[in-house]
Design an enzyme around this catalytic site. Sequence first.
Site, PDB file in Angstrom:
ATOM      1  N   ARG A  25     -12.691   1.600   4.674  1.00  0.00           N
ATOM      2  CA  ARG A  25     -11.787   2.761   4.787  1.00  0.00           C
ATOM      3  C   ARG A  25     -12.544   4.082   4.760  1.00  0.00           C
ATOM      4  NH1 ARG A  25      -6.114   1.759   3.417  1.00  0.00           N
ATOM      5  NH2 ARG A  25      -5.715  -0.171   4.534  1.00  0.00           N
ATOM      6  N   ARG A  29      -7.849   9.232   4.160  1.00  0.00           N
ATOM      7  CA  ARG A  29      -7.178  10.439   3.635  1.00  0.00           C
ATOM      8  C   ARG A  29      -7.971  11.211   2.605  1.00  0.00           C
ATOM      9  NH1 ARG A  29      -1.942   7.010   2.520  1.00  0.00           N
ATOM     10  NH2 ARG A  29      -3.678   5.540   2.383  1.00  0.00           N
ATOM     11  N   ARG A  38      -5.261  13.529  11.699  1.00  0.00           N
ATOM     12  CA  ARG A  38      -4.051  12.712  11.604  1.00  0.00           C
ATOM     13  C   ARG A  38      -2.817  13.577  11.860  1.00  0.00           C
ATOM     14  NH1 ARG A  38      -0.161  10.989   8.562  1.00  0.00           N
ATOM     15  NH2 ARG A  38       0.252   8.813   8.036  1.00  0.00           N
ATOM     16  N   ASP A  75      -6.001  -0.685  12.857  1.00  0.00           N
ATOM     17  CA  ASP A  75      -5.377  -1.325  11.699  1.00  0.00           C
ATOM     18  C   ASP A  75      -5.193  -2.803  11.985  1.00  0.00           C
ATOM     19  OD1 ASP A  75      -4.026  -0.374   9.014  1.00  0.00           O
ATOM     20  OD2 ASP A  75      -2.824  -2.021   9.824  1.00  0.00           O
ATOM     21  N   TYR A 152       2.292 -10.052   6.172  1.00  0.00           N
ATOM     22  CA  TYR A 152       3.043  -8.843   6.555  1.00  0.00           C
ATOM     23  C   TYR A 152       4.139  -9.176   7.577  1.00  0.00           C
ATOM     24  CZ  TYR A 152      -0.443  -6.060   4.083  1.00  0.00           C
ATOM     25  OH  TYR A 152      -1.240  -5.523   3.102  1.00  0.00           O
TER      26      TYR A 152
HETATM   27  O1  CP3 Z   1     -12.123   0.786   7.137  1.00  0.00           O
HETATM   28  C1  CP3 Z   1     -11.840   1.673   7.984  1.00  0.00           C
HETATM   29  O2  CP3 Z   1     -12.084   2.885   7.805  1.00  0.00           O
HETATM   30  C2  CP3 Z   1     -11.281   1.241   9.330  1.00  0.00           C
HETATM   31  C3  CP3 Z   1      -9.873   1.377   9.515  1.00  0.00           C
HETATM   32  C4  CP3 Z   1      -8.924   0.473   8.769  1.00  0.00           C
HETATM   33  C5  CP3 Z   1      -7.632   0.896   8.358  1.00  0.00           C
HETATM   34  N1  CP3 Z   1      -6.971  -0.179   7.844  1.00  0.00           N
HETATM   35  C6  CP3 Z   1      -7.091   2.260   8.507  1.00  0.00           C
HETATM   36  C7  CP3 Z   1      -5.896   2.632   7.736  1.00  0.00           C
HETATM   37  C8  CP3 Z   1      -9.055  -0.867   8.403  1.00  0.00           C
HETATM   38  C9  CP3 Z   1     -10.251  -1.794   8.519  1.00  0.00           C
HETATM   39  C10 CP3 Z   1      -7.807  -1.267   7.841  1.00  0.00           C
HETATM   40  C11 CP3 Z   1      -7.540  -2.626   7.366  1.00  0.00           C
HETATM   41  C12 CP3 Z   1      -6.247  -2.956   6.768  1.00  0.00           C
HETATM   42  N2  CP3 Z   1      -5.018  -2.443   7.066  1.00  0.00           N
HETATM   43  C13 CP3 Z   1      -6.081  -3.983   5.815  1.00  0.00           C
HETATM   44  C14 CP3 Z   1      -7.168  -4.900   5.309  1.00  0.00           C
HETATM   45  C15 CP3 Z   1      -8.108  -4.253   4.373  1.00  0.00           C
HETATM   46  C16 CP3 Z   1      -7.555  -3.882   3.056  1.00  0.00           C
HETATM   47  O3  CP3 Z   1      -7.541  -2.678   2.742  1.00  0.00           O
HETATM   48  O4  CP3 Z   1      -7.203  -4.800   2.278  1.00  0.00           O
HETATM   49  C17 CP3 Z   1      -4.710  -4.018   5.486  1.00  0.00           C
HETATM   50  C18 CP3 Z   1      -4.062  -4.948   4.467  1.00  0.00           C
HETATM   51  C19 CP3 Z   1      -4.042  -3.059   6.296  1.00  0.00           C
HETATM   52  C20 CP3 Z   1      -2.594  -2.782   6.372  1.00  0.00           C
HETATM   53  C21 CP3 Z   1      -2.285  -1.400   6.006  1.00  0.00           C
HETATM   54  N3  CP3 Z   1      -2.608  -0.290   6.749  1.00  0.00           N
HETATM   55  C22 CP3 Z   1      -1.624  -0.965   4.842  1.00  0.00           C
HETATM   56  C23 CP3 Z   1      -1.133  -1.874   3.734  1.00  0.00           C
HETATM   57  C24 CP3 Z   1      -1.560   0.430   4.906  1.00  0.00           C
HETATM   58  C25 CP3 Z   1      -0.851   1.345   3.942  1.00  0.00           C
HETATM   59  C26 CP3 Z   1      -1.603   1.528   2.699  1.00  0.00           C
HETATM   60  C27 CP3 Z   1      -2.346   2.827   2.742  1.00  0.00           C
HETATM   61  O5  CP3 Z   1      -3.528   2.851   2.391  1.00  0.00           O
HETATM   62  O6  CP3 Z   1      -1.686   3.825   3.095  1.00  0.00           O
HETATM   63  C28 CP3 Z   1      -2.230   0.833   6.090  1.00  0.00           C
HETATM   64  C29 CP3 Z   1      -2.431   2.224   6.553  1.00  0.00           C
HETATM   65  C30 CP3 Z   1      -3.819   2.640   6.873  1.00  0.00           C
HETATM   66  N4  CP3 Z   1      -4.733   1.915   7.583  1.00  0.00           N
HETATM   67  C31 CP3 Z   1      -4.390   3.900   6.558  1.00  0.00           C
HETATM   68  C32 CP3 Z   1      -5.705   3.905   7.090  1.00  0.00           C
HETATM   69  C33 CP3 Z   1      -6.697   5.027   7.074  1.00  0.00           C
HETATM   70  C34 CP3 Z   1      -3.688   5.033   5.836  1.00  0.00           C
HETATM   71  C35 CP3 Z   1      -2.678   5.595   6.781  1.00  0.00           C
HETATM   72  C36 CP3 Z   1      -2.536   7.070   6.757  1.00  0.00           C
HETATM   73  O7  CP3 Z   1      -3.427   7.797   7.244  1.00  0.00           O
HETATM   74  O8  CP3 Z   1      -1.484   7.495   6.295  1.00  0.00           O
END
Ligand code: CP3
Length: 346
Positions: A25, A29, A38, A75, A152
């Site tokens: 990640r 944010r 964003r 994602d 999911y």
């Molecule tokens: O690692 C990176 O920087 C690459 C991008 C990336 C994102 N999500 C961007 C993201 C990667 C590799 C993921 C993987 C992901 N997404 C997983 C597996 C890894 C983990 O963290 O366990 C999962 C379970 C998801 C599903 C997902 N996406 C959830 C549950 C959420 C909401 C939770 C949160 O952190 O807000 C997301 C949103 C998400 N994916 C964000 C980002 C940067 C935040 C969204 C935003 O900008 O509002």
Amino acid sequence: MAEPKKLLRSLAGEVQAVPPIWMMRQAGRYLPEYRATREQAGDFLSLCYTPDLAAEVTLQPIRRFGFDAAILFADILLIPDALGADLWFVTGEGPRLSTTTTPEDFGKLKHADAIHDHLAPVYETLRILRRELPDDTALIGFAGAPWTVATYMIAGRGTPDQGPAHALKAENRQLFNALIGRLTNATIEYLSAQIDAGAEVVKLFDSWAGSLKGADFDNYALEPARQIIAALKARHPGVPVIAFPREAGDKYIGFAKASGADCVALDNSVSAEWAAENVQVDGCVQGNLAPGHMVTGGQDLVDEVRRIRSAFSGGAHIFNLGHGITPDADPDNVSLMIETLRETAR
Ligand code: CP3
């Protein structure tokens, strides 16, 4: 010829005095420049599907910190979206999807090889990144593992205990198996296309692997990973795969050999000393600083970076967090982690 990139050298098993570092990640944010882009995109999914903006946020942490690898901004839930499930993100809450729990729902999903039109912007993002990244920065593509993505799709949202997915597995094993199979095939197609578009490494995120016990772990975490990795190795020999069966505990032992992964990423619930002895003996490991240190910083952060680095110094290692960095993290602590690693390891 230029030296192979630092990340690829660890993945080939080389023991390096200063290991490569990147962060789960790392585009996110906690960075003001991410929040600005964003906002420009409007919402999270538009950011994922607009190649110029997705490439921009991928590059931001590389410019700011000089990590050894960039991970594609996308994602894990883009796969269900591409298969035809509805997907949206509720700000401050997380993802929502139309549920896949009946044979009728499953029947509406597209076939595994019909995902590419929908995912074309992701492939374009990778092509932009290969042009724009510094020469020594490796480009990582990724997908969610079938079990984690299925949790999911079945629940329609994130769940603390993956209860709905465990329930479907118990009540309609045939449908559950069909969903895992569809996701396995779609993931092979998706990662293969990412490699064609320029990904040099791919990572499989099985964030909820830890809730699978006994034979369920073997059938639904290990076996899909094995199938995906075998198919990728047949199509793209030499492209390394990182597997992340998060919170696998004892099941981390032997996972690399059994799945064919070149590297196992470790979460921070296992100690680096234990993992060096039990997991790193089979090859490269990635991890595993607790993400909370990116919030709290200070001497604890410095000590932990040194301890983890020292525990893994006898084998191939990629330094990373044990899970994603959180929005409340302080970017200065990221810099401190990188400086400490690059100093200590000399
Ligand atoms: O690692 C990176 O920087 C690459 C991008 C990336 C994102 N999500 C961007 C993201 C990667 C590799 C993921 C993987 C992901 N997404 C997983 C597996 C890894 C983990 O963290 O366990 C999962 C379970 C998801 C599903 C997902 N996406 C959830 C549950 C959420 C909401 C939770 C949160 O952190 O807000 C997301 C949103 C998400 N994916 C964000 C980002 C940067 C935040 C969204 C935003 O900008 O509002």
